[in-house]
Design an enzyme around this catalytic site. Structure first.
Site, mmCIF file in Angstrom:
data_model
loop_
_atom_site.group_PDB
_atom_site.id
_atom_site.type_symbol
_atom_site.label_atom_id
_atom_site.label_comp_id
_atom_site.label_asym_id
_atom_site.label_seq_id
_atom_site.Cartn_x
_atom_site.Cartn_y
_atom_site.Cartn_z
ATOM 1 N N ALA B 21 0.834 -1.207 0.000
ATOM 2 C CA ALA B 21 0.000 0.000 0.000
ATOM 3 C C ALA B 21 0.867 1.255 0.000
ATOM 4 O O ALA B 21 0.649 2.182 -0.787
ATOM 5 C CB ALA B 21 -0.946 0.001 1.199
ATOM 6 N N GLU B 40 10.107 3.774 7.082
ATOM 7 C CA GLU B 40 9.955 2.350 7.397
ATOM 8 C C GLU B 40 10.691 2.080 8.702
ATOM 9 O O GLU B 40 11.883 2.378 8.798
ATOM 10 C CB GLU B 40 10.529 1.518 6.240
ATOM 11 C CG GLU B 40 10.792 0.046 6.551
ATOM 12 C CD GLU B 40 9.532 -0.687 7.024
ATOM 13 O OE1 GLU B 40 8.522 -0.647 6.312
ATOM 14 O OE2 GLU B 40 9.566 -1.273 8.129
ATOM 15 N N ASN B 48 4.812 -7.105 5.980
ATOM 16 C CA ASN B 48 4.226 -8.429 5.785
ATOM 17 C C ASN B 48 4.003 -8.742 4.310
ATOM 18 O O ASN B 48 3.823 -9.903 3.953
ATOM 19 C CB ASN B 48 2.886 -8.529 6.516
ATOM 20 C CG ASN B 48 3.049 -8.996 7.959
ATOM 21 O OD1 ASN B 48 3.712 -9.995 8.202
ATOM 22 N ND2 ASN B 48 2.460 -8.274 8.882
ATOM 23 N N ARG B 300 -12.733 -20.153 7.135
ATOM 24 C CA ARG B 300 -11.664 -19.939 8.116
ATOM 25 C C ARG B 300 -12.192 -19.635 9.503
ATOM 26 O O ARG B 300 -11.705 -20.121 10.509
ATOM 27 C CB ARG B 300 -10.823 -18.726 7.703
ATOM 28 C CG ARG B 300 -9.828 -19.003 6.628
ATOM 29 C CD ARG B 300 -9.091 -17.715 6.252
ATOM 30 N NE ARG B 300 -8.176 -17.998 5.154
ATOM 31 C CZ ARG B 300 -7.451 -17.082 4.531
ATOM 32 N NH1 ARG B 300 -7.524 -15.822 4.896
ATOM 33 N NH2 ARG B 300 -6.647 -17.421 3.561
#
Lengths: 464, 464
Positions: B21, B40, B48, B300
């Protein structure tokens, strides 16, 4: 903020809200020697508490013993966790169940609330543990609380709206900004700041009527969904706590009543028919298909979700035998036009624009399941007293969910202290009742809300 | 706050996070002429995103046409709403599905990501619409994004942790406080303030690894539950936005992988066996009872909830025929000891302290369901290629859920602007990817996360 604040008055404890949680906390705080003021944005006390049926759950009570019912705090704990799908905060549930009996006894011994001489089994409870005050209304409990508030000389400032929490440089809660002479319609009033020596208890209720707030969490719950709550059940007090860093818990868990009618406002008269007759002995069909689509005896969440999924009100149908066997008087619901009575299934089909042949086939299919005791389609448990839907007059009602209770709210610990997102208590801030979250997880059991209000109201009043 | 701030540098756009993103938004913002910096907190890019399999979903693509698959944005919308139990915010889902194809094409035309010449059907999707990059890893996409970032001269400041949002007197976001030379272990660094002329984009990922934060929302998810995420998937950036009044959405909706093994860390090798072989062709038993307890092909959420409810890892069993028929190579999982191989059902029972006789009875019962094509106990759909569990060697694996994805996050609108609890956009604040909430509702479909990251990354980069 606190430095620049002009204080208009000063108290030990400021209680926001005059429902069961707030009044209980005020009484306990005053009885432990603190100076207390209660504020209430409306012109009279009671919030949503006053329109509840007043049912309160507690395990292991004298009344249960009298009726030979075996129960324990652990059994109530297990029931609440099961309904909550395991999402309940264990320590909060533990606080509720282990203090429920003493909270119930406190309403009798200290408040002198008169209860009916019966113990009821509500859906999702494994044994009968629900006690109902005389008049079957929360008003009975509220009246006794107000008497005690009066005896203790605790002031309730009506038409006083809570606006924001005032903290000092260390983040400690030291007071609140309010609007006095508050006009609910214009959302205006006269600003005042109340300094709190010990703390603020938020007991402002849920956000069931706050369309903007609730539809952020569950976008299905827009203005097309009604609520059983009073229109003032909004989130401004909850938001004032979020603003100073309080953690929210499970805000998206919002309970819908599946037993409600879109043809009346508020809780209304339909639920008596739906919850006590229709779900057990009748069937529900989607008017677009004329067919069943759900296990009518699923829990509140399952039924409401299924109805919302089809996207339009569905039709519940029961026969005269079911109504007679239930023993309930439906005359009020019929008079109000919420429940309708039909001489034949054809008339009923015509009234709801159902295809008569399809409806007949659906009823026949369902009646077959009742006869053999197994619902092949939706695994509804066929209760022993159930009988096929055959005997006119037939009763029918439209069903469309209403927002009933908000399980989510402020994160608290077992001392009713409000927590931040690191799990640390915010000094001087407490919450109890529906504004707090985490006790009920994904779904609240009936009659556990009042227990929660009184248990955590007492804890907060004693600890604050 | 802004008034007293000492600014260390100034940019048009500050992007927080270097996953899909964030990098997508940085590229789009730079290409539309804005000056951009990406920060970052770790020493390298990718968060991830880099450990994902890289699968991206999009409807109505050339690849689908080539393989004769009919699909539409509406079909993808319906699938996402169904999985999300209708809790998804419709306008956000609409933004994802209607921009998914162009997002996918952008990764090909602008980034030159190489994809395998196949379209896969993932669970919950009604048609095959998932595209996998070469190498079956998000790293392939990330490498291409970093190339583009480099071409455009966008600086990425590594080891830079975002701490708080700086607003001016009107509440407009005007910058961010960061720690440079950030040491992840000591949580320390050198403070600096970055002024933003246009805004901040939060693209910091989910809170799957943040035990304190996630267990407030779902108390089952304490430190005893592992995660498939990297350990730095924590909530500090999300919390910085809540602090200035951003609304959270559905924080309690946290997706668990039911296909994971407690006998290895992270995503691991067990899921290949569980998700592609066991659930379709095998059975799961509770080691305490030796019996099945769930439809192995539930979604799930259903499977993970059922396993958590029994409270201990369960045992999944399949036979050699199932493994052979699946075509997958289990040698790595077997070598790592996550999946175990047994010459007989007795050996298998002994290894997991199961009562052999009870296990035999359970397997026989299940095999009977496979033979007649109907699961009387849990209504598992018996797939066509399924065969009874009879042929040694038998394969088994312990199953215990891991936190995989956090559906909840910051409330955003379809322009990726962050909203407050009144539904108003906070001037200068944007969010995209897992840190934003509301796209997936109660449960995310596989391969829709990367689509969301790229769609909303592009929207944010263009609008900011």
């Amino acid at each position: 903020m606190a430095k620049e604040t002009q204080w208009n008055e000063q108290v030990d404890v400021l209680v926001v809200g005059s429902g069961f949680a707030g009044l209980t906390a005020a009484i306990e705080a005053r009885e432990s020697g603190k100076n207390v003021v209660v504020i209430e944005k409306m012109k009279s006390a009671g919030g949503n508490s006053i329109i509840s049926d007043g049912g309160i759950a507690a395990p292991d009570t004298k009344l249960q013993k009298k009726w030979g019912i075996e129960d324990s705090a652990q059994m109530m704990y297990d029931d609440m966790l099961k309904a909550g799908l395991g999402l309940n905060h264990p320590r909060l549930v533990h606080a509720v169940v282990s203090n429920a009996r003493s909270a119930f006894e406190w309403t009798i011994d200290t408040l002198h609330v008169p209860y009916l001489d019966r113990v009821d089994l509500f859906g999702g409870h494994s044994v009968a543990r629900c006690y109902t005050p005389e008049g079957v209304t929360g008003g009975t409990i509220l009246k006794k609380m107000l008497q005690r508030i009066d005896e203790l000389g605790i002031p309730i400032l009506y038409s006083t709206s809570f606006r924001s929490i005032i903290t000092d440089a260390e983040g400690r809660v030291v007071g609140g900004a309010v609007l006095k002479e508050y006009d609910y319609k214009t959302d205006a009033g006269i600003p005042a700041n109340i300094r709190t020596r010990r703390g603020i208890l938020l007991a402002s209720g849920g956000y069931g009527a706050d369309v903007v707030f609730r539809s952020i969490q569950d976008p299905r719950l827009d203005e097309k969904i009604q609520t059983t709550n009073k229109p003032f059940a909004t989130a401004e007090v909850l938001k004032s706590a979020l603003k100073i860093g309080a953690a929210s818990v499970q805000l998206s868990h919002i309970q819908l009543g599946a037993w409600s009618s879109p043809d009346e406002h508020g809780f209304g008269h339909g639920p008596l028919f739906a919850d006590y007759i229709l779900f057990q002995y009748g069937m529900i069909v989607d008017p677009h298909t004329g067919k069943r689509f759900v296990n009518e005896l699923g829990d509140r969440k399952q039924s409401a979700d299924a109805i919302l999924r089809i996207g339009h009100p569905c039709i519940g149908i029961a026969d005269d035998k079911a109504v007679a066997c239930s023993g309930w008087d439906l005359s009020k619901a019929v008079r109000k036009g919420v429940v309708k009575k039909f001489g034949s299934m054809e008339e009923l089909a015509a009234a709801y624009a159902l295809d008569a042949e399809t409806l007949h086939a659906s009823v026949d299919r369902y009646n077959g399941f009742v006869r053999k005791g197994v619902d092949d389609d939706f695994r509804k448990p066929i209760v022993e007293e159930a009988s096929p839907i055959v005997k006119a007059p037939f009763y029918a009602m439209r069903l469309w969910p209403k927002v009933h209770f908000t399980m989510g709210g402020l994160s608290i610990n077992e001392r009713a202290q409000v927590l931040d997102f690191n799990g640390n208590a915010i000094d001087g801030l407490y919450a109890a009742g529906e504004v707090a979250g985490g006790v009920h997880g994904a779904s609240r059991l009936g009659s556990c809300a009042i227990t929660e209000c009184i248990v955590f109201g007492r804890i907060a009043g004693q600890n604050i």
